[in-house]
Write a protein that holds these residues in place. Structure first.
Motif, PDB file in Angstrom:
ATOM      1  N   TYR A 144      -5.313  -8.147 -11.405  1.00 34.39           N
ATOM      2  CA  TYR A 144      -3.945  -7.647 -11.266  1.00 34.39           C
ATOM      3  C   TYR A 144      -3.682  -7.149  -9.845  1.00 34.39           C
ATOM      4  N   THR A 145      -4.631  -6.397  -9.318  1.00 37.01           N
ATOM      5  CA  THR A 145      -4.446  -5.815  -7.983  1.00 37.01           C
ATOM      6  C   THR A 145      -4.373  -6.899  -6.921  1.00 37.01           C
ATOM      7  N   LEU A 146      -5.249  -7.883  -7.015  1.00 37.28           N
ATOM      8  CA  LEU A 146      -5.241  -8.977  -6.036  1.00 37.28           C
ATOM      9  C   LEU A 146      -3.920  -9.729  -6.087  1.00 37.28           C
ATOM     10  N   GLU A 147      -3.405  -9.973  -7.281  1.00 35.09           N
ATOM     11  CA  GLU A 147      -2.122 -10.666  -7.400  1.00 35.09           C
ATOM     12  C   GLU A 147      -1.012  -9.887  -6.705  1.00 35.09           C
ATOM     13  N   CYS A 148      -1.020  -8.583  -6.865  1.00 33.05           N
ATOM     14  CA  CYS A 148       0.022  -7.752  -6.241  1.00 33.05           C
ATOM     15  C   CYS A 148      -0.160  -7.669  -4.731  1.00 33.05           C
ATOM     16  N   MET A 192     -10.331  15.161 -11.375  1.00 33.60           N
ATOM     17  CA  MET A 192      -9.591  14.817 -12.579  1.00 33.60           C
ATOM     18  C   MET A 192      -8.880  13.489 -12.346  1.00 33.60           C
ATOM     19  N   GLY A 193      -9.158  12.507 -13.220  1.00 43.17           N
ATOM     20  CA  GLY A 193      -8.589  11.180 -13.021  1.00 43.17           C
ATOM     21  C   GLY A 193      -8.474  10.420 -14.322  1.00 43.17           C
ATOM     22  N   THR A 194      -8.093   9.162 -14.222  1.00 43.96           N
ATOM     23  CA  THR A 194      -8.038   8.289 -15.393  1.00 43.96           C
ATOM     24  C   THR A 194      -9.457   7.937 -15.831  1.00 43.96           C
ATOM     25  N   ARG A 195      -9.576   7.375 -17.031  1.00 42.82           N
ATOM     26  CA  ARG A 195     -10.900   6.940 -17.486  1.00 42.82           C
ATOM     27  C   ARG A 195     -11.503   5.920 -16.528  1.00 42.82           C
ATOM     28  N   GLY A 196     -10.659   5.010 -16.037  1.00 40.55           N
ATOM     29  CA  GLY A 196     -11.156   3.979 -15.140  1.00 40.55           C
ATOM     30  C   GLY A 196     -11.739   4.554 -13.871  1.00 40.55           C
ATOM     31  N   THR A 197     -11.045   5.513 -13.272  1.00 41.90           N
ATOM     32  CA  THR A 197     -11.540   6.131 -12.040  1.00 41.90           C
ATOM     33  C   THR A 197     -12.811   6.923 -12.304  1.00 41.90           C
ATOM     34  N   VAL A 198     -12.818   7.703 -13.363  1.00 43.23           N
ATOM     35  CA  VAL A 198     -13.994   8.522 -13.677  1.00 43.23           C
ATOM     36  C   VAL A 198     -15.195   7.642 -14.014  1.00 43.23           C
ATOM     37  N   ASN A 199     -14.984   6.625 -14.848  1.00 47.14           N
ATOM     38  CA  ASN A 199     -16.101   5.767 -15.248  1.00 47.14           C
ATOM     39  C   ASN A 199     -16.660   4.942 -14.096  1.00 47.14           C
ATOM     40  N   SER A 200     -15.847   4.688 -13.098  1.00 45.51           N
ATOM     41  CA  SER A 200     -16.334   3.943 -11.926  1.00 45.51           C
ATOM     42  C   SER A 200     -17.326   4.745 -11.108  1.00 45.51           C
ATOM     43  N   GLN A 255       2.675 -12.060   1.041  1.00 42.01           N
ATOM     44  CA  GLN A 255       3.694 -13.113   1.113  1.00 42.01           C
ATOM     45  C   GLN A 255       5.049 -12.571   1.579  1.00 42.01           C
ATOM     46  N   GLN A 256       5.268 -11.270   1.385  1.00 40.39           N
ATOM     47  CA  GLN A 256       6.513 -10.654   1.855  1.00 40.39           C
ATOM     48  C   GLN A 256       6.424 -10.249   3.328  1.00 40.39           C
ATOM     49  N   GLY A 257       5.286 -10.533   3.950  1.00 43.76           N
ATOM     50  CA  GLY A 257       5.135 -10.262   5.368  1.00 43.76           C
ATOM     51  C   GLY A 257       4.466  -8.947   5.708  1.00 43.76           C
ATOM     52  N   CYS A 258       3.735  -8.361   4.755  1.00 42.98           N
ATOM     53  CA  CYS A 258       3.033  -7.097   5.014  1.00 42.98           C
ATOM     54  C   CYS A 258       1.635  -7.369   5.570  1.00 42.98           C
ATOM     55  N   PRO A 259       1.365  -7.018   6.818  1.00 40.12           N
ATOM     56  CA  PRO A 259       0.019  -7.225   7.353  1.00 40.12           C
ATOM     57  C   PRO A 259      -0.979  -6.160   6.887  1.00 40.12           C
ATOM     58  N   LEU A 260      -0.459  -5.057   6.353  1.00 36.25           N
ATOM     59  CA  LEU A 260      -1.283  -3.936   5.908  1.00 36.25           C
ATOM     60  C   LEU A 260      -0.772  -3.472   4.550  1.00 36.25           C
ATOM     61  N   VAL A 261      -1.698  -3.329   3.595  1.00 36.52           N
ATOM     62  CA  VAL A 261      -1.341  -2.866   2.256  1.00 36.52           C
ATOM     63  C   VAL A 261      -2.194  -1.653   1.896  1.00 36.52           C
ATOM     64  N   ILE A 262      -1.538  -0.625   1.374  1.00 30.54           N
ATOM     65  CA  ILE A 262      -2.215   0.572   0.900  1.00 30.54           C
ATOM     66  C   ILE A 262      -2.260   0.541  -0.620  1.00 30.54           C
ATOM     67  N   LEU A 263      -3.450   0.618  -1.190  1.00 28.53           N
ATOM     68  CA  LEU A 263      -3.584   0.753  -2.640  1.00 28.53           C
ATOM     69  C   LEU A 263      -3.415   2.228  -2.977  1.00 28.53           C
ATOM     70  N   ALA A 264      -2.177   2.607  -3.300  1.00 26.35           N
ATOM     71  CA  ALA A 264      -1.868   4.016  -3.588  1.00 26.35           C
ATOM     72  C   ALA A 264      -2.141   4.299  -5.061  1.00 26.35           C
ATOM     73  N   CYS A 265      -3.275   3.830  -5.521  1.00 32.18           N
ATOM     74  CA  CYS A 265      -3.656   3.893  -6.931  1.00 32.18           C
ATOM     75  C   CYS A 265      -5.162   4.094  -6.976  1.00 32.18           C
ATOM     76  N   ASN A 266      -5.608   5.166  -7.592  1.00 33.63           N
ATOM     77  CA  ASN A 266      -7.038   5.447  -7.641  1.00 33.63           C
ATOM     78  C   ASN A 266      -7.800   4.411  -8.456  1.00 33.63           C
ATOM     79  N   THR A 267      -7.226   3.964  -9.569  1.00 35.01           N
ATOM     80  CA  THR A 267      -7.914   2.980 -10.388  1.00 35.01           C
ATOM     81  C   THR A 267      -8.097   1.674  -9.635  1.00 35.01           C
ATOM     82  N   ALA A 268      -7.052   1.207  -8.961  1.00 33.66           N
ATOM     83  CA  ALA A 268      -7.158  -0.016  -8.172  1.00 33.66           C
ATOM     84  C   ALA A 268      -8.133   0.167  -7.011  1.00 33.66           C
TER      85      ALA A 268
END
Length: 274
Positions: free
Chosen positions: A54-58, A122-130, A64-77
């Motif tokens: 999912y993250t790679l697709e986004c 304190m985080g989501t299950r995904g972040t904690v389990n990682s 494709q919209q012309g962003c040379p830099l992307v910030i993953l503002a999501c702890n799980t991602a």
């Protein structure tokens, strides 16, 4: 018309807006494209493989919209997808693009806030389990003890607009109690989910007086500022015409309503299909 050469900011839903807000306040001149994958959120309970896909697709959509830099503002991602994207996808397909997360910049400084050297996360299950935060924090602060607590009900409460109502108190108190039960020496709590700042008023009600609460927005904004100063080859690609646009894979009306709460201003988003 999309803003040209923008900084892309991605989150599975609304939480990344707290990071976007801090970044845009710190770096107001740049162009920004925000993408919330609300149709497939929350990411917290998905497998590593699904979050990576999912993250790679986004990320690729933002490229494709012309962003040379992307910030993953999501702890799980950041926990489940960033390393693969940086090590596998960028070198092969996008060598001139960059993707950054929120975990490393937070880990680089969080130990400075603690006197006792006991930090709660304190985080989501995904972040904690990682286990990403204990691993990263120990790189920079080997003597710090990290105590983690997953809070699976917090994101649904926030995304359903229930976070300030009385019904949220039970789950706030419960997770705080479970974390503090792990160690009475915890003096700093990191909110390792970008949704959680909206719960700060309630969280502070149940915290012992000695405990300091840390959100990520300003940390990530300061880290990005430093990154751009150190990487003129990336900074030089970014346009500065103060344009901003918001996209969601979910319902526009729902996104706009919630985004106005996160940003404290009205916005109008556009819907995309990923």
């Amino acid at each position: 018309m999309n803003p040209q050469n923008a900084i892309g900011i991605f989150d599975s839903g609304f939480g990344g807006l707290t990071v976007f807000k801090s970044i845009a306040q710190k770096l107001p001149d740049y162009n920004y494209i925000y993408l919330g994958d609300n149709a497939r959120s929350p990411y917290g309970d998905h497998s590593f493989e699904t979050v990576y896909q999912y993250t790679l697709e986004c990320v690729e959509w933002l490229f494709q919209q012309g962003c040379p830099l992307v910030i993953l503002a999501c702890n799980t991602a950041s926990a489940k997808a960033l390393r693969n994207i940086q090590q596998l996808d960028l070198p092969k397909k996008y060598p001139n693009h960059r993707v950054l997360g929120v975990i490393r910049p937070t880990a680089e400084v969080i130990g400075n806030f603690s006197q006792s050297k006991h930090i709660g996360v304190m985080g989501t299950r995904g972040t904690v389990n990682s286990n990403s935060y204990p691993i990263e924090i120990h790189h920079f602060f080997p003597s710090v003890e990290v105590h983690q607590q997953s809070c699976p009900m917090w994101v649904p409460l926030i995304e359903n607009g229930e976070h300030l109502h009385a019904g949220a108190d039970y789950f706030v108190e419960q997770y705080i109690h479970q974390l503090m039960h792990q160690s009475a020496d915890i003096d700093t709590i990191l909110l390792a989910c970008t949704h959680y700042p909206l719960l700060v008023p309630k969280i502070e009600t149940y915290l012992p007086e000695k405990v300091r609460l840390i959100a990520q927005g300003d940390i990530v904004a300061n880290s990005l500022t430093d990154y751009l100063q150190r990487h003129p080859e990336i900074e030089g690609k970014l346009a500065k015409t103060r344009q901003r646009i918001f996209y969601t894979s979910g319902e526009v009306s729902v996104f706009d309503q919630h985004a106005s709460v996160f940003l404290e201003e009205e916005i109008s988003s556009l819907k995309i299909k990923i």
